[in-house]
Design an enzyme around this catalytic site. Structure first.
Site, PDB file in Angstrom:
ATOM      1  N   TYR A  23       0.804  -1.218   0.000  1.00  0.00           N
ATOM      2  CA  TYR A  23       0.000   0.000   0.000  1.00  0.00           C
ATOM      3  C   TYR A  23       0.843   1.276   0.000  1.00  0.00           C
ATOM      4  CZ  TYR A  23      -4.642  -2.117   0.359  1.00  0.00           C
ATOM      5  OH  TYR A  23      -5.815  -2.783   0.087  1.00  0.00           O
ATOM      6  N   GLU A  59       1.756   6.606  -7.077  1.00  0.00           N
ATOM      7  CA  GLU A  59       0.666   7.428  -7.601  1.00  0.00           C
ATOM      8  C   GLU A  59       0.987   8.912  -7.453  1.00  0.00           C
ATOM      9  OE1 GLU A  59      -3.044   6.371  -5.819  1.00  0.00           O
ATOM     10  OE2 GLU A  59      -2.730   4.224  -6.109  1.00  0.00           O
TER      11      GLU A  59
END
Length: 222
Positions: free
Chosen positions: A136, A143
Protein backbone atom coordinates in the site's frame (compact mmCIF):
# COMPACT_ATOMS: atom_id res chain seq x y z
CA UNK A 1 55.08 6.77 -70.25
CA UNK A 2 51.84 6.70 -68.36
CA UNK A 3 51.71 5.30 -64.83
CA UNK A 4 49.74 2.06 -64.46
CA UNK A 5 46.20 2.49 -63.22
CA UNK A 6 45.72 0.90 -59.81
CA UNK A 7 42.44 0.15 -58.13
CA UNK A 8 41.66 2.14 -54.96
CA UNK A 9 42.37 0.38 -51.71
CA UNK A 10 39.39 -1.44 -50.28
CA UNK A 11 38.27 -0.35 -46.86
CA UNK A 12 37.82 -3.13 -44.38
CA UNK A 13 35.07 -2.69 -41.85
CA UNK A 14 33.29 -4.82 -39.35
CA UNK A 15 29.78 -5.45 -40.65
CA UNK A 16 28.68 -7.04 -37.40
CA UNK A 17 26.25 -4.63 -35.66
CA UNK A 18 26.96 -3.57 -32.14
CA UNK A 19 25.15 -5.63 -29.59
CA UNK A 20 22.85 -3.80 -27.24
CA UNK A 21 23.55 -4.21 -23.53
CA UNK A 22 21.55 -6.96 -21.87
CA UNK A 23 20.14 -4.48 -19.34
CA UNK A 24 18.89 -2.27 -22.18
CA UNK A 25 17.19 -5.23 -23.87
CA UNK A 26 15.46 -6.21 -20.66
CA UNK A 27 14.28 -2.67 -20.07
CA UNK A 28 12.84 -2.45 -23.60
CA UNK A 29 11.10 -5.80 -23.16
CA UNK A 30 9.54 -4.77 -19.82
CA UNK A 31 8.56 -1.38 -21.22
CA UNK A 32 6.86 -2.93 -24.26
CA UNK A 33 4.96 -5.35 -22.04
CA UNK A 34 3.56 -2.52 -19.94
CA UNK A 35 2.68 -0.53 -23.05
CA UNK A 36 0.83 -3.52 -24.50
CA UNK A 37 -1.03 -4.05 -21.22
CA UNK A 38 -2.08 -0.39 -20.99
CA UNK A 39 -5.51 -0.83 -22.57
CA UNK A 40 -6.15 -3.99 -20.53
CA UNK A 41 -5.26 -2.24 -17.28
CA UNK A 42 -7.54 0.69 -18.11
CA UNK A 43 -10.41 -1.67 -18.95
CA UNK A 44 -9.97 -3.62 -15.73
CA UNK A 45 -9.92 -0.40 -13.71
CA UNK A 46 -13.27 0.60 -15.23
CA UNK A 47 -14.71 -2.76 -14.15
CA UNK A 48 -13.35 -2.06 -10.67
CA UNK A 49 -16.34 0.25 -10.17
CA UNK A 50 -18.36 -2.94 -9.76
CA UNK A 51 -16.59 -3.42 -6.42
CA UNK A 52 -18.50 -0.43 -5.06
CA UNK A 53 -21.77 -1.96 -6.24
CA UNK A 54 -20.86 -5.31 -4.67
CA UNK A 55 -20.35 -3.66 -1.29
CA UNK A 56 -23.57 -1.65 -1.55
CA UNK A 57 -25.57 -4.77 -2.44
CA UNK A 58 -23.92 -6.82 0.29
CA UNK A 59 -22.35 -9.30 -2.12
CA UNK A 60 -18.94 -8.62 -0.55
CA UNK A 61 -18.53 -8.03 3.18
CA UNK A 62 -16.44 -4.88 3.23
CA UNK A 63 -16.66 -1.24 4.26
CA UNK A 64 -17.87 1.20 1.63
CA UNK A 65 -15.53 4.09 2.43
CA UNK A 66 -12.18 2.25 1.89
CA UNK A 67 -13.51 0.57 -1.27
CA UNK A 68 -14.75 3.89 -2.63
CA UNK A 69 -11.45 5.61 -1.86
CA UNK A 70 -9.36 2.92 -3.54
CA UNK A 71 -11.47 2.59 -6.70
CA UNK A 72 -11.86 6.35 -7.22
CA UNK A 73 -8.21 7.02 -6.43
CA UNK A 74 -6.85 4.49 -8.89
CA UNK A 75 -9.24 5.43 -11.68
CA UNK A 76 -8.52 9.10 -11.17
CA UNK A 77 -4.76 8.82 -11.53
CA UNK A 78 -5.04 6.37 -14.44
CA UNK A 79 -8.06 7.42 -16.51
CA UNK A 80 -8.20 11.14 -15.73
CA UNK A 81 -4.48 11.76 -15.34
CA UNK A 82 -2.17 9.42 -17.24
CA UNK A 83 -4.37 9.01 -20.30
CA UNK A 84 -4.13 12.76 -20.94
CA UNK A 85 -0.40 13.11 -20.23
CA UNK A 86 1.38 10.93 -22.82
CA UNK A 87 4.87 12.08 -21.83
CA UNK A 88 4.36 10.91 -18.23
CA UNK A 89 3.39 7.45 -19.48
CA UNK A 90 7.12 6.87 -20.07
CA UNK A 91 7.96 7.64 -16.43
CA UNK A 92 9.40 4.83 -14.30
CA UNK A 93 6.62 5.44 -11.76
CA UNK A 94 4.04 3.90 -14.12
CA UNK A 95 5.39 0.31 -14.10
CA UNK A 96 6.13 0.68 -10.38
CA UNK A 97 2.53 1.68 -9.66
CA UNK A 98 0.98 -0.98 -11.92
CA UNK A 99 3.25 -3.69 -10.52
CA UNK A 100 2.24 -3.05 -6.91
CA UNK A 101 -1.42 -2.66 -7.88
CA UNK A 102 -1.24 -6.00 -9.63
CA UNK A 103 0.46 -7.81 -6.75
CA UNK A 104 -2.17 -6.56 -4.30
CA UNK A 105 -5.01 -7.73 -6.57
CA UNK A 106 -3.37 -11.10 -7.21
CA UNK A 107 -3.56 -11.63 -3.46
CA UNK A 108 -6.95 -10.06 -2.76
CA UNK A 109 -9.14 -11.70 -5.41
CA UNK A 110 -7.87 -15.29 -4.93
CA UNK A 111 -8.44 -14.76 -1.21
CA UNK A 112 -12.06 -13.72 -1.83
CA UNK A 113 -12.62 -16.74 -4.10
CA UNK A 114 -11.08 -19.12 -1.56
CA UNK A 115 -13.19 -17.60 1.21
CA UNK A 116 -16.35 -18.11 -0.85
CA UNK A 117 -15.62 -21.84 -0.95
CA UNK A 118 -14.37 -21.95 2.67
CA UNK A 119 -11.08 -23.38 1.47
CA UNK A 120 -8.56 -20.62 2.01
CA UNK A 121 -4.98 -21.87 2.46
CA UNK A 122 -3.09 -20.37 5.43
CA UNK A 123 -0.39 -18.79 3.26
CA UNK A 124 -3.01 -16.85 1.27
CA UNK A 125 -4.62 -15.59 4.48
CA UNK A 126 -1.21 -14.53 5.73
CA UNK A 127 -0.48 -12.65 2.50
CA UNK A 128 -3.90 -10.96 2.56
CA UNK A 129 -3.35 -9.51 6.02
CA UNK A 130 0.39 -8.80 5.87
CA UNK A 131 1.45 -7.95 2.30
CA UNK A 132 -0.46 -4.65 2.39
CA UNK A 133 2.08 -3.34 4.93
CA UNK A 134 4.58 -2.97 2.07
CA UNK A 135 2.33 -2.85 -1.00
CA UNK A 136 0.00 0.00 0.00
CA UNK A 137 2.62 2.65 0.88
CA UNK A 138 4.72 1.97 -2.22
CA UNK A 139 1.69 2.00 -4.51
CA UNK A 140 0.45 5.22 -2.92
CA UNK A 141 3.90 6.80 -3.26
CA UNK A 142 4.08 5.83 -6.95
CA UNK A 143 0.67 7.43 -7.60
CA UNK A 144 1.77 10.71 -6.06
CA UNK A 145 5.09 10.70 -7.91
CA UNK A 146 3.06 10.57 -11.12
CA UNK A 147 0.77 13.37 -9.91
CA UNK A 148 3.88 15.47 -9.28
CA UNK A 149 4.92 14.91 -12.90
CA UNK A 150 1.44 15.44 -14.36
CA UNK A 151 0.31 18.60 -12.56
CA UNK A 152 2.60 21.06 -14.41
CA UNK A 153 1.54 19.56 -17.76
CA UNK A 154 -2.13 19.81 -16.86
CA UNK A 155 -1.71 23.44 -15.87
CA UNK A 156 0.25 24.38 -19.00
CA UNK A 157 -2.04 22.53 -21.43
CA UNK A 158 -5.19 23.38 -19.41
CA UNK A 159 -6.30 19.76 -19.37
CA UNK A 160 -9.89 19.28 -18.10
CA UNK A 161 -10.30 23.05 -17.75
CA UNK A 162 -13.63 24.70 -18.48
CA UNK A 163 -13.23 28.34 -19.47
CA UNK A 164 -15.75 31.11 -19.77
CA UNK A 165 -17.82 31.85 -21.74
CA UNK A 166 -19.66 28.55 -22.20
CA UNK A 167 -23.19 27.18 -22.28
CA UNK A 168 -23.10 26.38 -18.57
CA UNK A 169 -21.90 29.85 -17.56
CA UNK A 170 -19.45 28.10 -15.28
CA UNK A 171 -15.65 27.84 -15.14
CA UNK A 172 -13.64 24.96 -13.74
CA UNK A 173 -9.95 24.89 -12.87
CA UNK A 174 -8.91 21.25 -12.77
CA UNK A 175 -5.43 22.08 -11.50
CA UNK A 176 -6.78 23.36 -8.19
CA UNK A 177 -9.26 20.48 -8.04
CA UNK A 178 -6.36 18.02 -8.41
CA UNK A 179 -4.43 19.77 -5.64
CA UNK A 180 -7.42 19.46 -3.32
CA UNK A 181 -7.84 15.82 -4.33
CA UNK A 182 -4.18 15.00 -3.62
CA UNK A 183 -4.35 16.78 -0.26
CA UNK A 184 -7.42 14.75 0.72
CA UNK A 185 -5.72 11.49 -0.27
CA UNK A 186 -2.76 12.36 1.93
CA UNK A 187 -5.12 13.07 4.83
CA UNK A 188 -7.18 9.92 4.30
CA UNK A 189 -4.37 7.48 3.57
CA UNK A 190 -3.30 7.02 7.22
CA UNK A 191 -6.91 6.25 8.19
CA UNK A 192 -7.26 3.67 5.43
CA UNK A 193 -3.86 2.19 6.24
CA UNK A 194 -4.74 1.86 9.92
CA UNK A 195 -8.09 0.35 8.94
CA UNK A 196 -6.21 -2.49 7.26
CA UNK A 197 -4.21 -2.98 10.46
CA UNK A 198 -7.47 -3.20 12.42
CA UNK A 199 -8.68 -5.93 10.04
CA UNK A 200 -5.35 -7.69 10.51
CA UNK A 201 -5.68 -7.54 14.29
CA UNK A 202 -9.27 -8.84 14.15
CA UNK A 203 -8.17 -11.73 11.93
CA UNK A 204 -5.32 -12.60 14.29
CA UNK A 205 -7.70 -12.60 17.27
CA UNK A 206 -10.13 -14.79 15.34
CA UNK A 207 -7.37 -17.25 14.44
CA UNK A 208 -6.21 -17.32 18.06
CA UNK A 209 -9.76 -18.01 19.30
CA UNK A 210 -10.17 -20.82 16.75
CA UNK A 211 -6.86 -22.36 17.85
CA UNK A 212 -7.95 -22.26 21.51
CA UNK A 213 -11.29 -23.90 20.64
CA UNK A 214 -9.51 -26.66 18.76
CA UNK A 215 -7.15 -27.17 21.68
CA UNK A 216 -10.06 -27.44 24.13
CA UNK A 217 -11.94 -29.87 21.92
CA UNK A 218 -8.80 -31.98 21.53
CA UNK A 219 -8.39 -32.17 25.33
CA UNK A 220 -12.02 -33.22 25.77
CA UNK A 221 -11.67 -36.09 23.32
CA UNK A 222 -8.66 -37.51 25.21
Amino acid sequence: MEAPITSPPTLKYNATPKRKPILGKRYIMIYNVFQALGSIICTLQVFAFLEILHVVLGIVKSSLAPTLAQVLGRNHVLLVGLLYCPTVQFHWGVPLMVFFWGISELIRFPYYIAQAYNECPPFLTWLRYNAFIVLYPIGFAAENILWYEMLPIMLEDRIHFLDMPNWFNFSFNYYYFALIWITLTFLLFPKQYLYMFSLRKKKQQQALAEAEDMSRSAKKTK
